[in-house]
Design a protein around this motif. Structure first.
Motif, PDB file in Angstrom:
ATOM      1  N   MET A  98       0.823  -1.222   0.055  1.00  0.00           N
ATOM      2  CA  MET A  98      -0.004   0.000   0.105  1.00  0.00           C
ATOM      3  C   MET A  98       0.851   1.279   0.042  1.00  0.00           C
ATOM      4  O   MET A  98       1.717   1.442   0.839  1.00  0.00           O
ATOM      5  CB  MET A  98      -0.944  -0.084   1.162  1.00  0.00           C
ATOM      6  N   SER A  99       0.748   2.311  -0.933  1.00  0.00           N
ATOM      7  CA  SER A  99       1.604   3.383  -1.086  1.00  0.00           C
ATOM      8  C   SER A  99       1.092   4.353  -0.206  1.00  0.00           C
ATOM      9  O   SER A  99       0.128   4.530   0.337  1.00  0.00           O
ATOM     10  CB  SER A  99       1.660   3.906  -2.457  1.00  0.00           C
ATOM     11  N   ASN A 100       1.947   5.299   0.121  1.00  0.00           N
ATOM     12  CA  ASN A 100       1.667   6.599   1.213  1.00  0.00           C
ATOM     13  C   ASN A 100       0.934   7.386   0.318  1.00  0.00           C
ATOM     14  O   ASN A 100       1.945   8.080  -0.343  1.00  0.00           O
ATOM     15  CB  ASN A 100       3.051   6.878   1.810  1.00  0.00           C
ATOM     16  N   LEU A 101      -0.002   7.931   1.058  1.00  0.00           N
ATOM     17  CA  LEU A 101      -0.563   9.390   0.389  1.00  0.00           C
ATOM     18  C   LEU A 101       0.178  10.579   0.997  1.00  0.00           C
ATOM     19  O   LEU A 101       0.241  11.433   0.138  1.00  0.00           O
ATOM     20  CB  LEU A 101      -1.916   9.146   0.853  1.00  0.00           C
ATOM     21  N   VAL A 102       0.457  10.518   2.194  1.00  0.00           N
ATOM     22  CA  VAL A 102       1.301  11.567   2.965  1.00  0.00           C
ATOM     23  C   VAL A 102       2.547  11.060   3.356  1.00  0.00           C
ATOM     24  O   VAL A 102       2.630   9.886   4.098  1.00  0.00           O
ATOM     25  CB  VAL A 102       0.473  12.014   3.970  1.00  0.00           C
ATOM     26  N   GLU A 103       3.704  11.834   3.403  1.00  0.00           N
ATOM     27  CA  GLU A 103       4.940  11.609   3.860  1.00  0.00           C
ATOM     28  C   GLU A 103       5.430  12.766   4.499  1.00  0.00           C
ATOM     29  O   GLU A 103       5.652  13.815   3.710  1.00  0.00           O
ATOM     30  CB  GLU A 103       5.764  10.863   2.906  1.00  0.00           C
ATOM     31  N   ILE A 104       5.568  12.924   5.872  1.00  0.00           N
ATOM     32  CA  ILE A 104       6.281  13.850   6.493  1.00  0.00           C
ATOM     33  C   ILE A 104       7.493  13.436   6.868  1.00  0.00           C
ATOM     34  O   ILE A 104       7.870  12.415   7.454  1.00  0.00           O
ATOM     35  CB  ILE A 104       5.350  14.383   7.889  1.00  0.00           C
ATOM     36  N   ARG A 105       8.501  14.269   6.584  1.00  0.00           N
ATOM     37  CA  ARG A 105       9.857  13.766   6.746  1.00  0.00           C
ATOM     38  C   ARG A 105      10.702  15.034   7.635  1.00  0.00           C
ATOM     39  O   ARG A 105      10.799  16.072   6.804  1.00  0.00           O
ATOM     40  CB  ARG A 105      10.609  13.659   5.425  1.00  0.00           C
ATOM     41  N   ASP A 106      11.315  14.771   8.693  1.00  0.00           N
ATOM     42  CA  ASP A 106      12.033  15.698   9.478  1.00  0.00           C
ATOM     43  C   ASP A 106      11.329  16.937   9.500  1.00  0.00           C
ATOM     44  O   ASP A 106      12.133  18.047   9.274  1.00  0.00           O
ATOM     45  CB  ASP A 106      13.414  15.677   8.971  1.00  0.00           C
ATOM     46  N   LEU A 107      10.151  17.167   9.892  1.00  0.00           N
ATOM     47  CA  LEU A 107       9.412  18.392   9.696  1.00  0.00           C
ATOM     48  C   LEU A 107       9.869  19.104  11.031  1.00  0.00           C
ATOM     49  O   LEU A 107       9.650  18.788  12.237  1.00  0.00           O
ATOM     50  CB  LEU A 107       7.963  18.208   9.981  1.00  0.00           C
ATOM     51  N   HIS A 108      10.516  20.495  10.709  1.00  0.00           N
ATOM     52  CA  HIS A 108      10.734  21.498  11.875  1.00  0.00           C
ATOM     53  C   HIS A 108       9.739  22.693  11.427  1.00  0.00           C
ATOM     54  O   HIS A 108      10.136  23.287  10.236  1.00  0.00           O
ATOM     55  CB  HIS A 108      12.246  21.663  11.858  1.00  0.00           C
ATOM     56  N   ILE A 109       8.959  23.161  12.440  1.00  0.00           N
ATOM     57  CA  ILE A 109       8.433  24.414  12.443  1.00  0.00           C
ATOM     58  C   ILE A 109       8.693  25.276  13.568  1.00  0.00           C
ATOM     59  O   ILE A 109       8.721  24.975  14.485  1.00  0.00           O
ATOM     60  CB  ILE A 109       6.853  24.018  12.278  1.00  0.00           C
ATOM     61  N   LYS A 110       8.976  26.503  12.961  1.00  0.00           N
ATOM     62  CA  LYS A 110       9.181  27.621  13.948  1.00  0.00           C
ATOM     63  C   LYS A 110       7.935  28.578  13.982  1.00  0.00           C
ATOM     64  O   LYS A 110       7.365  28.762  13.142  1.00  0.00           O
ATOM     65  CB  LYS A 110      10.492  28.274  13.552  1.00  0.00           C
ATOM     66  N   ALA A 111       8.219  29.377  15.286  1.00  0.00           N
ATOM     67  CA  ALA A 111       7.310  30.452  15.111  1.00  0.00           C
ATOM     68  C   ALA A 111       7.966  31.573  16.014  1.00  0.00           C
ATOM     69  O   ALA A 111       9.031  31.612  16.818  1.00  0.00           O
ATOM     70  CB  ALA A 111       6.253  30.030  16.493  1.00  0.00           C
TER      71      ALA A 111
ATOM     72  N   ILE B 231       7.799  22.515  16.422  1.00  0.00           N
ATOM     73  CA  ILE B 231       7.660  21.129  15.696  1.00  0.00           C
ATOM     74  C   ILE B 231       8.964  20.699  15.509  1.00  0.00           C
ATOM     75  O   ILE B 231       9.863  21.325  14.803  1.00  0.00           O
ATOM     76  CB  ILE B 231       6.820  20.896  14.507  1.00  0.00           C
ATOM     77  N   GLN B 232       9.650  19.439  16.266  1.00  0.00           N
ATOM     78  CA  GLN B 232      10.751  19.084  16.001  1.00  0.00           C
ATOM     79  C   GLN B 232      11.145  17.855  15.696  1.00  0.00           C
ATOM     80  O   GLN B 232      11.029  16.681  16.174  1.00  0.00           O
ATOM     81  CB  GLN B 232      11.199  19.287  17.707  1.00  0.00           C
ATOM     82  N   GLY B 233      11.489  18.084  14.201  1.00  0.00           N
ATOM     83  CA  GLY B 233      11.888  16.684  13.462  1.00  0.00           C
ATOM     84  C   GLY B 233      10.876  15.763  13.475  1.00  0.00           C
ATOM     85  O   GLY B 233      11.103  14.357  13.763  1.00  0.00           O
ATOM     86  N   VAL B 234       9.741  15.973  13.066  1.00  0.00           N
ATOM     87  CA  VAL B 234       8.682  14.982  13.045  1.00  0.00           C
ATOM     88  C   VAL B 234       8.669  14.140  11.936  1.00  0.00           C
ATOM     89  O   VAL B 234       8.713  14.634  10.511  1.00  0.00           O
ATOM     90  CB  VAL B 234       7.141  15.565  13.285  1.00  0.00           C
ATOM     91  N   ASP B 235       8.436  12.910  11.979  1.00  0.00           N
ATOM     92  CA  ASP B 235       8.319  11.845  10.689  1.00  0.00           C
ATOM     93  C   ASP B 235       6.932  11.108  10.632  1.00  0.00           C
ATOM     94  O   ASP B 235       6.679  10.361  11.718  1.00  0.00           O
ATOM     95  CB  ASP B 235       9.221  10.825  10.638  1.00  0.00           C
ATOM     96  N   ILE B 236       6.034  11.364   9.997  1.00  0.00           N
ATOM     97  CA  ILE B 236       4.513  10.527   9.632  1.00  0.00           C
ATOM     98  C   ILE B 236       4.579  10.105   8.241  1.00  0.00           C
ATOM     99  O   ILE B 236       4.324  10.809   7.514  1.00  0.00           O
ATOM    100  CB  ILE B 236       3.554  11.464  10.260  1.00  0.00           C
ATOM    101  N   ASP B 237       3.983   9.095   8.327  1.00  0.00           N
ATOM    102  CA  ASP B 237       3.450   8.263   6.865  1.00  0.00           C
ATOM    103  C   ASP B 237       2.050   8.239   7.117  1.00  0.00           C
ATOM    104  O   ASP B 237       1.430   7.567   8.109  1.00  0.00           O
ATOM    105  CB  ASP B 237       4.120   7.010   6.508  1.00  0.00           C
ATOM    106  N   ILE B 238       1.239   8.259   6.049  1.00  0.00           N
ATOM    107  CA  ILE B 238      -0.413   7.884   6.007  1.00  0.00           C
ATOM    108  C   ILE B 238      -0.576   7.305   4.779  1.00  0.00           C
ATOM    109  O   ILE B 238      -0.388   7.745   3.599  1.00  0.00           O
ATOM    110  CB  ILE B 238      -0.973   9.235   6.403  1.00  0.00           C
ATOM    111  N   ALA B 239      -1.088   6.036   4.775  1.00  0.00           N
ATOM    112  CA  ALA B 239      -1.131   5.347   3.535  1.00  0.00           C
ATOM    113  C   ALA B 239      -2.565   5.795   2.999  1.00  0.00           C
ATOM    114  O   ALA B 239      -3.422   6.516   3.585  1.00  0.00           O
ATOM    115  CB  ALA B 239      -1.023   3.781   4.067  1.00  0.00           C
ATOM    116  N   GLU B 240      -2.900   5.270   1.640  1.00  0.00           N
ATOM    117  CA  GLU B 240      -4.068   5.597   1.122  1.00  0.00           C
ATOM    118  C   GLU B 240      -5.136   4.794   1.861  1.00  0.00           C
ATOM    119  O   GLU B 240      -4.774   3.638   2.088  1.00  0.00           O
ATOM    120  CB  GLU B 240      -3.961   5.140  -0.295  1.00  0.00           C
ATOM    121  N   GLY B 241      -6.246   5.407   2.243  1.00  0.00           N
ATOM    122  CA  GLY B 241      -7.319   4.746   2.974  1.00  0.00           C
ATOM    123  C   GLY B 241      -7.199   4.592   4.493  1.00  0.00           C
ATOM    124  O   GLY B 241      -7.990   4.055   5.117  1.00  0.00           O
TER     125      GLY B 241
END
Length: 551
Positions: free
Chosen positions: A1-14, A25-35
């Motif tokens: 099953m392929s990933n619809l969403v891929e978040i890699r090493d996400l850093h968000i500053k304010a 947001i400090q270095g977040v990795d998240i995958d979400i497959a289709e469905g």
């Protein structure tokens, strides 16, 4: 099953009020497959909504992605131009907000707003869009689905408006739907049908989902996997069953433990007072012009009475539209009753708030359900809290500032938030400011209209503990209007159950789960989601709840 969403090493500053840049947001990795539906769980300020919104290429004012990638269907969202991102929103990815009241334009009909996405992107003809909207209204168990679209937002209940916001998000057949606390404002019976509708639509269409929530029992019914967040970092990730049954991180264990607050221990000795602190007798109230027979066009309260004794707490439960909030508005004088009376410490109160004395107003405060609409968006926190301090107590200057600090401490918010605008706060933070504003008056009674509905379980439990401490120290009494029966059990001595503007049962809170005699009371209690992944599907076998769904 392929990933619809891929978040890699996400850093968000304010950028903070002091013009400092902090990483939220400090270095977040998240995958979400289709469905697949992935839940983001964590306390207020953990970064749940910030991460979810990043998939739409959206950041709140002052926030920016400093590092990492967010890919939707293989496309780097932050490498796109803004026009390309706009083309994705509503078609590839859509959003169901926490506060539907803030999402709808009060001057336009519901239908015109639900089909707006289709019109903007040219997805179908207006007639086809309206027909599809009606199908969604029916799937989301909205009343009178063929005609509800002709109404304006203020003409439907909060729970109905929340489901309509889901219809708005689903009409464009997006591949990914972001649910940001979508059932927070719903009563338990409505929540069941909305969750079931969400699950059915998502399963049939193979849509993927990001479900932002603080309610693990709700997440258990709809999510395939759970990502636990704290302070912008992932603490634990796993299949839903594994997270619920055998969490490994201490923070996750605390979240699971907070699902069921400790039941309140009642003190019958409080009833030895000479008289109730608050009484209502035969209240009749409603909305719209008075008819020839002297009754309003819509009767929301029908001969409702109550007693609240000093130092005790009364819970008012019932589904959306049962009259709970109307009762609170009558007690506070915001909606004059047609007949009946309200007495405070034996003294009859005028029906309208403008006819009550400053001292009467000070003694009884109300905390509104929707912090988004209750707080002035153009005034900073310090001004919001400072106004009642000056109005009721004459505090100014340094004395007022020090008291603002104390109020922020009381509701577990950092003092530096005093200069923030409401729009710069999370939903939970706004609700706590709402509470602090009521506490600023030093009241004897606080009317709490869904006071913990926007809070995550850990913070909600802390707020309940705080309220208990304040009650002991300040001799407060609370009226708790809620759809969360665990909250009512945790802090209330007595409970009254409302249905269609009438009181159908009264009982001690300790007897609520096992001593309710009215059929509707039992249905409410059996509708509370359990920390069990099979609970929602198992309701299909419950004839009582099937009957409830068909009412």
């Amino acid at each position: 099953m392929s990933n619809l969403v891929e978040i890699r090493d996400l850093h968000i500053k304010a950028r903070t009020d002091a013009n400092r840049v902090v990483e939220i947001i400090q270095g977040v990795d998240i995958d979400i497959a289709e469905g697949e539906i992935v839940a983001l769980i964590g306390e207020s300020g953990s970064g749940k909504t910030t991460i979810a919104l990043s998939v739409m290429g959206y950041q709140r004012d002052g926030c920016f992605v400093s590092e990492g990638e967010v890919r939707l269907d293989g496309h780097d969202v932050y490498a796109m131009g803004e026009r390309e991102r706009q083309a994705l929103r509503g078609t590839e990815v859509s959003y169901v907000p926490q506060s539907a009241a803030a999402a709808f334009n009060p001057s336009q009909t519901i239908m015109s707003q639900v089909i707006e996405v289709s019109n903007i992107h040219g997805l179908m003809s207006p007639d086809e869009a309206r027909a599809k909207a009606v199908e969604l209204f029916r799937a989301l168990t909205l009343p009178d689905p063929d005609n509800i679209g002709a109404r304006y937002p203020h003409q439907v209940s909060g729970g109905q408006l929340q489901r309509l916001s889901a219809a708005m998000a689903l009409i464009g057949n997006p591949r990914l739907v972001i649910f940001d606390e979508p059932t927070t404002a719903l009563d338990v019976t409505t929540q069941i049908e909305v969750l079931r509708a969400f699950k059915s639509v998502m399963t049939q269409s193979r849509m993927a989902g990001i479900y932002v929530s603080h309610d693990l029992a709700v997440v258990a019914q709809i999510a395939d996997r759970i990502v636990v967040l704290k302070d912008g970092e992932i603490q634990e990730t796993g299949r839903t069953q594994q997270i619920l049954e055998s969490p490994t991180h201490d923070y996750t264990k605390a979240l699971v433990a907070a699902v069921a607050p400790v039941p309140h221990t009642e003190d019958r000795a409080a009833m030895s007072a000479a008289q109730p602190v608050l009484e209502a007798d035969g209240l009749v109230a409603g909305y719209g012009r008075l008819q020839a027979h002297g009754m309003p066009a819509v009767v929301a309260l029908k001969d409702v009475s109550l007693e609240l004794w000093p130092g005790r707490n009364l819970g008012v439960i019932g589904e959306s539209g049962s009259g709970k909030s109307t009762l609170a508005r009558c007690l506070a004088g915001l909606l004059p009753q047609v007949s009946g009376s309200v007495r405070f410490a034996g003294e009859q109160l005028a029906p309208e708030v403008k006819q009550r004395t400053k001292e009467q107003l000070r003694q009884m405060q109300i905390v509104f359900q929707l912090a988004d609409t209750a707080l002035n968006p153009r005034r900073p926190v310090e001004a919001i809290l400072g106004r009642p301090l000056t109005f009721y107590h004459g505090l100014r200057g340094k004395a007022r500032q020090n008291r603002v600090y104390e109020l922020l401490d009381m509701v577990h918010l950092p003092r530096h938030l005093r200069s923030r605008l409401p729009g710069e706060l999370s939903g939970g933070q706004k609700q706590r400011i709402n509470l602090a504003r009521a506490l600023a008056a030093n009241p004897s009674v606080i009317l709490c209209d869904e006071i913990t509905s926007a809070l995550d379980t850990v913070v909600a439990a802390a707020i309940l503990d705080l309220l208990k401490e304040l009650q002991q120290a300040l001799d407060l009494s609370y009226v708790f209007i809620s759809h969360d029966l665990s909250t009512v059990e945790a802090i209330c001595d007595d409970v009254m159950v409302m249905l269609n503007g009438e009181t159908v049962e009264r009982m001690p809170a300790a007897q609520m789960r096992h001593g309710a005699t009215h059929e509707y009371s039992r249905l409410l209690i059996s509708s509370v989601p359990q920390l069990d992944t099979g609970w929602l599907d198992g309701l299909e076998d419950d004839p009582a709840l099937r009957e409830l769904a068909q009412r």
